[in-house]
Enzyme design. Structure first.
Site, PDB file in Angstrom:
ATOM      1  N   ASP A   1      -2.410  -6.779  22.842  1.00  0.00           N
ATOM      2  CA  ASP A   1      -3.420  -7.594  21.658  1.00  0.00           C
ATOM      3  C   ASP A   1      -4.855  -7.403  22.834  1.00  0.00           C
ATOM      4  OD1 ASP A   1      -5.444  -9.401  20.651  1.00  0.00           O
ATOM      5  OD2 ASP A   1      -3.595 -10.326  19.657  1.00  0.00           O
TER       6      ASP A   1
ATOM      7  N   GLU B   1      -9.785  -1.025   2.773  1.00  0.00           N
ATOM      8  CA  GLU B   1      -9.115  -0.419   1.999  1.00  0.00           C
ATOM      9  C   GLU B   1      -8.646  -0.757   0.291  1.00  0.00           C
ATOM     10  OE1 GLU B   1      -7.101  -0.560   5.888  1.00  0.00           O
ATOM     11  OE2 GLU B   1      -6.451   1.406   4.964  1.00  0.00           O
TER      12      GLU B   1
ATOM     13  N   GLU C   1     -14.748  -3.338  15.347  1.00  0.00           N
ATOM     14  CA  GLU C   1     -14.548  -4.672  14.221  1.00  0.00           C
ATOM     15  C   GLU C   1     -15.928  -6.268  15.212  1.00  0.00           C
ATOM     16  OE1 GLU C   1     -12.845  -5.923  10.139  1.00  0.00           O
ATOM     17  OE2 GLU C   1     -12.383  -3.900   9.976  1.00  0.00           O
ATOM     18  N   ASN C   2     -14.652  -6.481  16.365  1.00  0.00           N
ATOM     19  CA  ASN C   2     -14.961  -7.734  16.575  1.00  0.00           C
ATOM     20  C   ASN C   2     -14.952  -8.076  17.793  1.00  0.00           C
ATOM     21  OD1 ASN C   2     -13.128 -10.084  14.510  1.00  0.00           O
ATOM     22  ND2 ASN C   2     -11.899  -8.319  14.270  1.00  0.00           N
TER      23      ASN C   2
ATOM     24  N   ARG D   1       1.022   2.378  20.873  1.00  0.00           N
ATOM     25  CA  ARG D   1       1.925   3.937  20.835  1.00  0.00           C
ATOM     26  C   ARG D   1       0.310   4.646  22.287  1.00  0.00           C
ATOM     27  NH1 ARG D   1      -0.229   4.168  14.979  1.00  0.00           N
ATOM     28  NH2 ARG D   1       1.547   3.102  13.928  1.00  0.00           N
TER      29      ARG D   1
ATOM     30  N   ARG E   1      -0.877   1.489  -2.295  1.00  0.00           N
ATOM     31  CA  ARG E   1      -1.476   2.185  -1.128  1.00  0.00           C
ATOM     32  C   ARG E   1       0.097   3.112  -0.551  1.00  0.00           C
ATOM     33  NH1 ARG E   1      -0.684   0.439   5.216  1.00  0.00           N
ATOM     34  NH2 ARG E   1      -1.920   2.743   6.299  1.00  0.00           N
TER      35      ARG E   1
ATOM     36  N   HIS F   1      -5.087   6.520   8.252  1.00  0.00           N
ATOM     37  CA  HIS F   1      -5.911   5.936   7.615  1.00  0.00           C
ATOM     38  C   HIS F   1      -7.057   6.465   7.462  1.00  0.00           C
ATOM     39  CE1 HIS F   1      -5.359   4.110  12.544  1.00  0.00           C
ATOM     40  NE2 HIS F   1      -5.034   2.901  11.404  1.00  0.00           N
TER      41      HIS F   1
ATOM     42  N   LYS G   1       1.034  -6.800   0.914  1.00  0.00           N
ATOM     43  CA  LYS G   1      -0.075  -7.133   1.180  1.00  0.00           C
ATOM     44  C   LYS G   1      -0.594  -6.667   0.198  1.00  0.00           C
ATOM     45  CE  LYS G   1      -0.651  -6.296   5.792  1.00  0.00           C
ATOM     46  NZ  LYS G   1      -1.496  -5.353   6.678  1.00  0.00           N
TER      47      LYS G   1
ATOM     48  N   ASN H   1       0.367  -3.337  -0.628  1.00  0.00           N
ATOM     49  CA  ASN H   1       0.569  -2.074   0.309  1.00  0.00           C
ATOM     50  C   ASN H   1       1.981  -2.900   0.131  1.00  0.00           C
ATOM     51  OD1 ASN H   1       1.046  -1.388   2.536  1.00  0.00           O
ATOM     52  ND2 ASN H   1      -0.562  -1.349   3.930  1.00  0.00           N
TER      53      ASN H   1
ATOM     54  N   GLY I   1      -3.104  -0.226  15.439  1.00  0.00           N
ATOM     55  CA  GLY I   1      -3.764   1.703  15.412  1.00  0.00           C
ATOM     56  C   GLY I   1      -4.502   1.721  15.601  1.00  0.00           C
TER      57      GLY I   1
HETATM   58  P1  ADP Z   1      -3.748  -2.528  11.740  1.00  0.00           P
HETATM   59  O1  ADP Z   1      -3.323  -1.765  12.948  1.00  0.00           O
HETATM   60  O2  ADP Z   1      -2.674  -3.501  12.482  1.00  0.00           O
HETATM   61  O3  ADP Z   1      -4.228  -3.028  10.707  1.00  0.00           O
HETATM   62  P2  ADP Z   1      -5.968  -4.473  12.967  1.00  0.00           P
HETATM   63  O4  ADP Z   1      -7.021  -3.407  12.656  1.00  0.00           O
HETATM   64  O5  ADP Z   1      -5.990  -5.918  12.199  1.00  0.00           O
HETATM   65  O6  ADP Z   1      -4.481  -3.720  13.457  1.00  0.00           O
HETATM   66  O7  ADP Z   1      -6.225  -4.732  14.471  1.00  0.00           O
HETATM   67  C1  ADP Z   1      -5.922  -5.626  15.442  1.00  0.00           C
HETATM   68  C2  ADP Z   1      -6.191  -5.968  16.496  1.00  0.00           C
HETATM   69  O8  ADP Z   1      -7.327  -5.909  16.775  1.00  0.00           O
HETATM   70  C3  ADP Z   1      -4.937  -7.059  17.366  1.00  0.00           C
HETATM   71  O9  ADP Z   1      -4.754  -6.206  18.004  1.00  0.00           O
HETATM   72  C4  ADP Z   1      -6.752  -7.474  18.543  1.00  0.00           C
HETATM   73  O10 ADP Z   1      -6.459  -6.846  19.758  1.00  0.00           O
HETATM   74  C5  ADP Z   1      -7.177  -6.559  17.763  1.00  0.00           C
HETATM   75  N1  ADP Z   1      -8.761  -7.823  17.659  1.00  0.00           N
HETATM   76  C6  ADP Z   1      -9.077  -8.692  16.683  1.00  0.00           C
HETATM   77  N2  ADP Z   1      -9.514  -9.511  16.744  1.00  0.00           N
HETATM   78  C7  ADP Z   1     -10.198  -9.320  17.299  1.00  0.00           C
HETATM   79  C8  ADP Z   1     -10.955 -10.042  18.523  1.00  0.00           C
HETATM   80  N3  ADP Z   1     -11.574 -11.324  17.906  1.00  0.00           N
HETATM   81  N4  ADP Z   1     -11.730  -9.897  20.280  1.00  0.00           N
HETATM   82  C9  ADP Z   1     -11.266  -8.655  20.237  1.00  0.00           C
HETATM   83  N5  ADP Z   1     -10.161  -7.366  19.345  1.00  0.00           N
HETATM   84  C10 ADP Z   1      -9.451  -8.697  18.322  1.00  0.00           C
END
Ligand code: ADP
Length: 394
Positions: free
Chosen positions: A279, A380, A330-331, A237, A89, A178, A15, A8, A208
């Protein structure tokens, strides 16, 4: 076993993941940041090795050279011939590409033409393709488009209510992005459900974010549009706004159209509303401390997601499952919980203990929930590698 490289390439980043197929085992992975600078960063991980090097990398070619050297020096591969294919990608495939494709001169030309639709992405994706072709001329390269999965949308889903000639003459329509992630996650959910023709709503929530309604393995609608700016409220955004705001703000502020576009792309969303951060971890921290703008930002964020899920539930004629993926999906158990609480009218319910999970594939809804909810970490790179194998074995 075949070793496949997923790539990518961005404007100042690259990456990569080397994957053993069909077992889908990651042999090496990493990324370059700040390409073009004397203090560029090269992260490389393989088996026992985990390195972070700060080095001068003035262009992408140098980065790819370093990558190739690291793969052999770390003995992940003995000979470059072991790499059986490279999957790139590519952000925009327009209407031309509804599937991945083996890259030849014609495809390169098409990707170049499509830079009009993705000026910040396609040219860099193309740079990556050309450098790998130069350095590894005998390895087939495959383009995997972020838009391709959404080419299955019907006209009534992808057209905007604007003069039809805009579509015919200028290609104004919803493309969606996506796609590789939505395809991977919806595939996983079908497997988890043991149902091939499942109706799945995939929520890809990262910096995003987009949601996709998947029917029988095909995208029937998605929230991003002509560009990734629309749909959900994202990290920086705006997501959907009334287009009349743009000329109004130009008149009010004397900003140029580019400055306004920049405000909508980089200074809006969670960052713009909270005034603190894009974030979600910092937004959650702000909420804990009673910060009203963080609470508002989070409420706007989850409200928008819930309303799209509800809409797609209806479009699908009833969803079997909702999947959460991307950094936030996921988190953040809190965000998932808040989204699902807004959907209680659909008799969806999360199990508090199951939902207390980060980055692991898992069912998180209760037994009585009428729509199953899952966390499915996206991959991905594996999806790209699968496409490489499919196209190069034909
Ligand atoms: P991108 O769209 O750049 O690929 P990612 O899928 O890596 O982004 O997601 C990044 C976002 O995930 C970060 O801005 C953050 O808000 C969120 N994030 C990552 N870890 C955690 C966590 N442990 N708890 C809550 N939000 C998280």
């Amino acid at each position: 076993m075949k070793k496949v490289l997923s790539v990518n390439a961005g404007s100042s980043s690259l990456k990569f993941k080397l994957i053993d197929m069909p077992e889908e085992i990651t042999l090496a992975e990493g990324n370059f940041e700040r390409i073009g600078k004397n203090d560029a960063i090269f992260n490389f991980k393989a088996q026992q090795i985990k390195e972070k090097n700060v080095v001068s990398i003035l262009n992408h070619e140098k980065a790819v050279q370093l990558l190739v050297e690291s793969l052999t020096a770390s003995k992940v591969i003995k000979d470059l011939k072991e790499i059986k294919g490279i999957g790139h990608r590519v952000v925009h495939g327009g209407e031309k590409f509804n599937d991945s494709v083996i890259i030849d001169d014609e495809v390169i030309k098409e990707i170049d033409v499509l830079k009009e639709l993705a000026p910040l992405h396609n040219p860099h994706n193309l740079t990556g393709i050309k450098i790998f072709q130069k350095l590894l001329p005998n390895v087939p390269s495959i383009a995997v488009f972020d838009t391709a999965f959404h080419q299955s949308m019907a006209k009534e889903a992808f057209l905007y209510g604007v003069p039809y000639e805009w579509y015919e003459k200028y290609g104004i329509r919803k493309y969606g992005f996506h796609g590789t992630s939505h395809e991977y996650v919806s595939n996983r959910v079908s497997k988890l459900l043991g149902k091939e023709n499942a109706n799945v709503i995939v929520c890809h929530l990262g910096n995003g974010g987009s949601i996709c309604a998947v029917k029988n393995g095909k995208s029937i609608d998605t929230t991003m549009g002509f560009t990734p700016l629309t749909g959900l409220i994202m990290g920086t955004r705006s997501g959907d706004i009334d287009p009349a705001i743009i000329p109004f703000m130009i008149n009010k502020t004397n900003k140029t159209i580019t400055e306004i576009e920049n405000d909508l792309n980089k200074k809006s969303g969670l960052l713009g509303i909270s005034g603190i951060s894009n974030d979600s971890r910092e937004i959650e921290e702000g909420i804990k401390n009673g910060n009203k703008r963080c609470i508002l930002a989070q409420n706007m964020y989850t409200r928008k997601i819930a309303s799209y899920i509800a809409s797609y539930h209806v479009l699908l004629g009833g969803a079997d499952a909702i999947a959460f993926t991307g950094g936030i999906g996921e988190n953040s158990s809190q965000t998932r919980q808040e989204i699902v609480e807004r959907l209680t009218v659909l008799n969806i319910d999360l199990d508090k203990n199951l939902n207390d999970v980060r980055g692991i594939e898992r069912l998180i809804s209760t037994k009585k929930s009428e729509i199953k909810c899952f966390v499915v970490p996206t991959n991905e790179e594996v999806m790209i590698a699968r496409n490489v194998i499919r196209l190069t074995s034909q």
